[in-house]
Design a protein around this motif. Sequence first.
Motif, PDB file in Angstrom:
ATOM      1  N   ALA A  17     -41.273  73.255 -59.593  1.00  0.00           N
ATOM      2  CA  ALA A  17     -41.754  74.421 -59.079  1.00  0.00           C
ATOM      3  C   ALA A  17     -41.336  75.648 -60.054  1.00  0.00           C
ATOM      4  CB  ALA A  17     -41.469  74.664 -57.498  1.00  0.00           C
ATOM      5  N   GLU A  18     -39.983  75.517 -60.173  1.00  0.00           N
ATOM      6  CA  GLU A  18     -39.431  76.461 -61.139  1.00  0.00           C
ATOM      7  C   GLU A  18     -39.958  76.399 -62.413  1.00  0.00           C
ATOM      8  OE1 GLU A  18     -36.022  78.984 -61.340  1.00  0.00           O
ATOM      9  OE2 GLU A  18     -36.599  77.590 -59.574  1.00  0.00           O
TER      10      GLU A  18
ATOM     11  N   ASP B 126     -50.994  75.187 -68.925  1.00  0.00           N
ATOM     12  CA  ASP B 126     -49.846  75.442 -67.848  1.00  0.00           C
ATOM     13  C   ASP B 126     -49.994  74.507 -66.750  1.00  0.00           C
ATOM     14  OD1 ASP B 126     -51.509  76.722 -66.335  1.00  0.00           O
ATOM     15  OD2 ASP B 126     -51.296  78.554 -67.709  1.00  0.00           O
ATOM     16  N   ARG B 127     -49.236  74.502 -65.717  1.00  0.00           N
ATOM     17  CA  ARG B 127     -49.156  73.698 -64.717  1.00  0.00           C
ATOM     18  C   ARG B 127     -50.446  73.905 -63.861  1.00  0.00           C
ATOM     19  NH1 ARG B 127     -45.071  75.188 -60.811  1.00  0.00           N
ATOM     20  NH2 ARG B 127     -46.728  76.665 -60.107  1.00  0.00           N
ATOM     21  N   ASP B 128     -50.832  75.149 -63.683  1.00  0.00           N
ATOM     22  CA  ASP B 128     -51.955  75.499 -62.853  1.00  0.00           C
ATOM     23  C   ASP B 128     -53.231  74.994 -63.406  1.00  0.00           C
ATOM     24  OD1 ASP B 128     -50.120  76.114 -60.860  1.00  0.00           O
ATOM     25  OD2 ASP B 128     -49.955  78.269 -61.602  1.00  0.00           O
ATOM     26  N   ARG B 129     -53.190  75.406 -64.594  1.00  0.00           N
ATOM     27  CA  ARG B 129     -54.780  75.038 -65.278  1.00  0.00           C
ATOM     28  C   ARG B 129     -54.822  73.444 -65.183  1.00  0.00           C
ATOM     29  NH1 ARG B 129     -57.065  79.366 -68.341  1.00  0.00           N
ATOM     30  NH2 ARG B 129     -58.548  78.029 -69.254  1.00  0.00           N
ATOM     31  N   PHE B 130     -53.920  72.823 -65.461  1.00  0.00           N
ATOM     32  CA  PHE B 130     -53.785  71.386 -65.489  1.00  0.00           C
ATOM     33  C   PHE B 130     -54.384  70.980 -64.206  1.00  0.00           C
ATOM     34  CE2 PHE B 130     -51.091  67.642 -64.124  1.00  0.00           C
ATOM     35  CZ  PHE B 130     -51.898  66.692 -64.676  1.00  0.00           C
TER      36      PHE B 130
ATOM     37  N   LEU C 125     -46.789  65.269 -56.355  1.00  0.00           N
ATOM     38  CA  LEU C 125     -45.583  66.008 -56.680  1.00  0.00           C
ATOM     39  C   LEU C 125     -45.742  67.297 -57.408  1.00  0.00           C
ATOM     40  CD1 LEU C 125     -43.233  62.945 -58.194  1.00  0.00           C
ATOM     41  CD2 LEU C 125     -43.157  64.016 -56.029  1.00  0.00           C
ATOM     42  N   VAL C 126     -46.679  67.301 -58.408  1.00  0.00           N
ATOM     43  CA  VAL C 126     -47.041  68.599 -59.218  1.00  0.00           C
ATOM     44  C   VAL C 126     -47.679  69.583 -58.448  1.00  0.00           C
ATOM     45  CG1 VAL C 126     -47.897  69.690 -61.145  1.00  0.00           C
ATOM     46  CG2 VAL C 126     -47.228  67.187 -61.153  1.00  0.00           C
ATOM     47  N   ARG C 127     -48.630  68.916 -57.377  1.00  0.00           N
ATOM     48  CA  ARG C 127     -49.442  69.839 -56.488  1.00  0.00           C
ATOM     49  C   ARG C 127     -48.367  70.775 -55.327  1.00  0.00           C
ATOM     50  NH1 ARG C 127     -54.208  65.795 -56.069  1.00  0.00           N
ATOM     51  NH2 ARG C 127     -55.638  66.997 -57.419  1.00  0.00           N
TER      52      ARG C 127
ATOM     53  N   PRO D 295     -45.331  70.785 -71.015  1.00  0.00           N
ATOM     54  CA  PRO D 295     -45.213  70.015 -70.249  1.00  0.00           C
ATOM     55  C   PRO D 295     -43.789  69.429 -69.897  1.00  0.00           C
ATOM     56  CG  PRO D 295     -46.206  69.013 -71.916  1.00  0.00           C
ATOM     57  CD  PRO D 295     -45.814  70.439 -72.410  1.00  0.00           C
ATOM     58  N   ALA D 296     -43.017  69.884 -70.556  1.00  0.00           N
ATOM     59  CA  ALA D 296     -41.485  69.074 -70.525  1.00  0.00           C
ATOM     60  C   ALA D 296     -40.973  68.911 -69.303  1.00  0.00           C
ATOM     61  CB  ALA D 296     -40.737  69.718 -71.445  1.00  0.00           C
ATOM     62  N   THR D 297     -41.374  70.025 -68.265  1.00  0.00           N
ATOM     63  CA  THR D 297     -40.825  70.081 -66.733  1.00  0.00           C
ATOM     64  C   THR D 297     -41.320  68.928 -66.059  1.00  0.00           C
ATOM     65  OG1 THR D 297     -40.735  71.495 -65.030  1.00  0.00           O
ATOM     66  CG2 THR D 297     -42.540  71.564 -66.304  1.00  0.00           C
TER      67      THR D 297
END
Length: 695
Positions: free
Chosen positions: A488-489, A536-540, A418-420, A495-497
């Motif tokens: 995506a937004e 953030d998401r991308d580093r994760f 999902l995240v990817r 990480p709340a999103t």
Amino acid sequence: MTDTAHLEDLNERQRSAVTFARPDTAAGLTSDPLLVIAGAGTGKTQTLSHRAAHLVLSGVDARRILLLTFSRRAAEEMTRRARGICDAALAARGRRGQAVSLPWAGTFHAIGARLLREYAPALGLSPNFSILDRADAADLIDVCRQQLGLALRTRRFPRKDTCLAIYSQVVNRRAKLAAVLETRFPWCVAHHDALKRLFAHYTERKQHLALLDYDDLLLHWALMMREPGLAAGLAARFDHVLVDEYQDTNLLQAEILRGLAPTGAGLCVVGDDAQAIYGFRAADVDNILGFADQYAGARVVRLERNYRSTQAILDAANTLMADAARRYDKQLASARGAGLRPRHIIAHDGADEARHVIEQVLARRETGVALKQQAVLFRNAHHANEVEIELVRRDIPYRKYGGLKFLDAAHVKDLLALVRWAANPANQIAAYRALQIVPGVGPASAQRAFERLEADDWSLVRLGRQPAPRQADAEAWCGLVDTVAALAEGAGGWPATLEPAAEWLKAQLPDRYEAPTTARAGDIDDLVRIAARYRDRDRFLTELTLDPPAATGDHNDDAHLDEDYLVLSTVHSAKGREFDSVYLLHVADGTFPSEYTARSPADLEEERRLLYVAFTRARNVLEVVSPLRYHVTEQRRLGDRHVYGAISRFMTPAVRACFSARDVGTPVDAPVSAAAPASLRAALDVGAAARRLWD
DNA sequence: CTTGCCTTCGTTTTT
DNA sequence: CGAAGGCAAG
């Protein structure tokens, strides 16, 4: 005028490596190429981190030092030590040092990813490219195979993992497909042309979908170094390039280094040819063996004083390596005294092996050695099974490194998908997986939805406005698309999103998996907690892919930091670590060396080195166990599941002379199965097996 | 087209 | 023994 107090705890050889500089330059701003041959336990990490610290203390800008390691653990360890050394030195000079950090310390792959992200525009890459882990890359190969119609049943085509392995060898060895097939995959030679087409297509798809596999991180970096303008710019960013575990680098990595330091000025590599164990991953020992030929004027420093193990253990290790074919000759000498002879335990079977090892661990613990200081090592993850069962039964805490990973669990992969997908809507592999979580959506609907998405400029929001596939659970479908679009937004911040996505996924678990699903839900919560540690998401995503949690249960290490646990690890994963006591399982022919790698002489040498790595992890106690009779994992149909094996061929009389021997376990009473495979029949006689021990 | 059941196949180490 | 692929039912 450099204060030299920080050099006092180094021996003479180490110090010469640490301070090596070109005489005509001030403050060691550059140096000739330097190769440090550091035997096991001779202070390799110490030396490299001291060198980094010394350079900084001599006035080199820390941002202009590139430190490349093999694992993230090593990078962190060295950064931490270098900082400690600098802080202490600055404090001694009465200066208030701001904490020194090494911003360019990391694995080849991680640094590669970072540089490629930065240079993406110049390279025609999408800057938000996703990194495919091994399984994802194999899945994409599978998709390509379908698309090319290579999955036909008429002729057996290599499976996806094999295809990826072949591809990886070609890339990392910089070799021709035909040559790789001939030497390493002879049974696939007939598919040469089809594979060639497959790889071309795979490469094209990755480019189109903004996906990079592990090998691409090195390959694209190397390609960048072939472009003179870019190469010069990159090389100019660093004054010093320090490389750890140089024996495990491959030709691509060597090429990258050549580009970063064309003359070798400022290049310092550290390694031990005796510990080269990643040939299967295309590492090339010739890099370290030929360093002095590659770089004119290279200086070689040898570290042979061992601070880790007792001499008795080193004698065994030295004897083992005396039979090796090509190597930098070195004899490890202990700084810690004679010590106890290592023991060679002949166990009756796997159960005795497990029982004996656990008894020894507990006995050692009674003498004050914590479980954490003890390790059970093995060649293959499954060799630890019997030990694990016994540990659970006796309620002894342990942590296992290598083998099944947290991230391999299906439901964890679901959340990551999902995240990817949100991070890169063109990530076909993530999209397929995510879409198929919805009940009623299979490969075909997923394919069509993905095609619609592509045709609509990758807009997830507009995909949500379109009707759900016919058989799909409409509610779940909407939930999925909304969830991914929100991810995506990035609404709500990291990480709340992630919360709504996790909740949605948990709601799907009962449909998707067998009950009970509480453990799976718990894993999802764990992953959310892990995500919170990243900026953030991308580093994760990037860091998780490049450095997955090493052990099952490793993800909650913060909580259990002070807990004591026994270490279970593959020999590969144990590289670079040390333990008071080491118990090595299943030292039998077929395992050491592995029956799969015993074909070529070069492979055989690598197996010997693997055993050497295992021996040299031990500080005080080394026990090598050979079960005479064990569970065989293959050819299950051929009858009895136990066979009698032979002790490792590396345990020669000379090596055994370094050990004291002992038998444990009950005498053999089981009748020998007549159905045992013919190839093993010669070893079926226990008496003969026992005699072989003392030949 | 999806899903579930049945058969068959192949087994290492990992950034 | 577990995963992956094939086949048939819904």
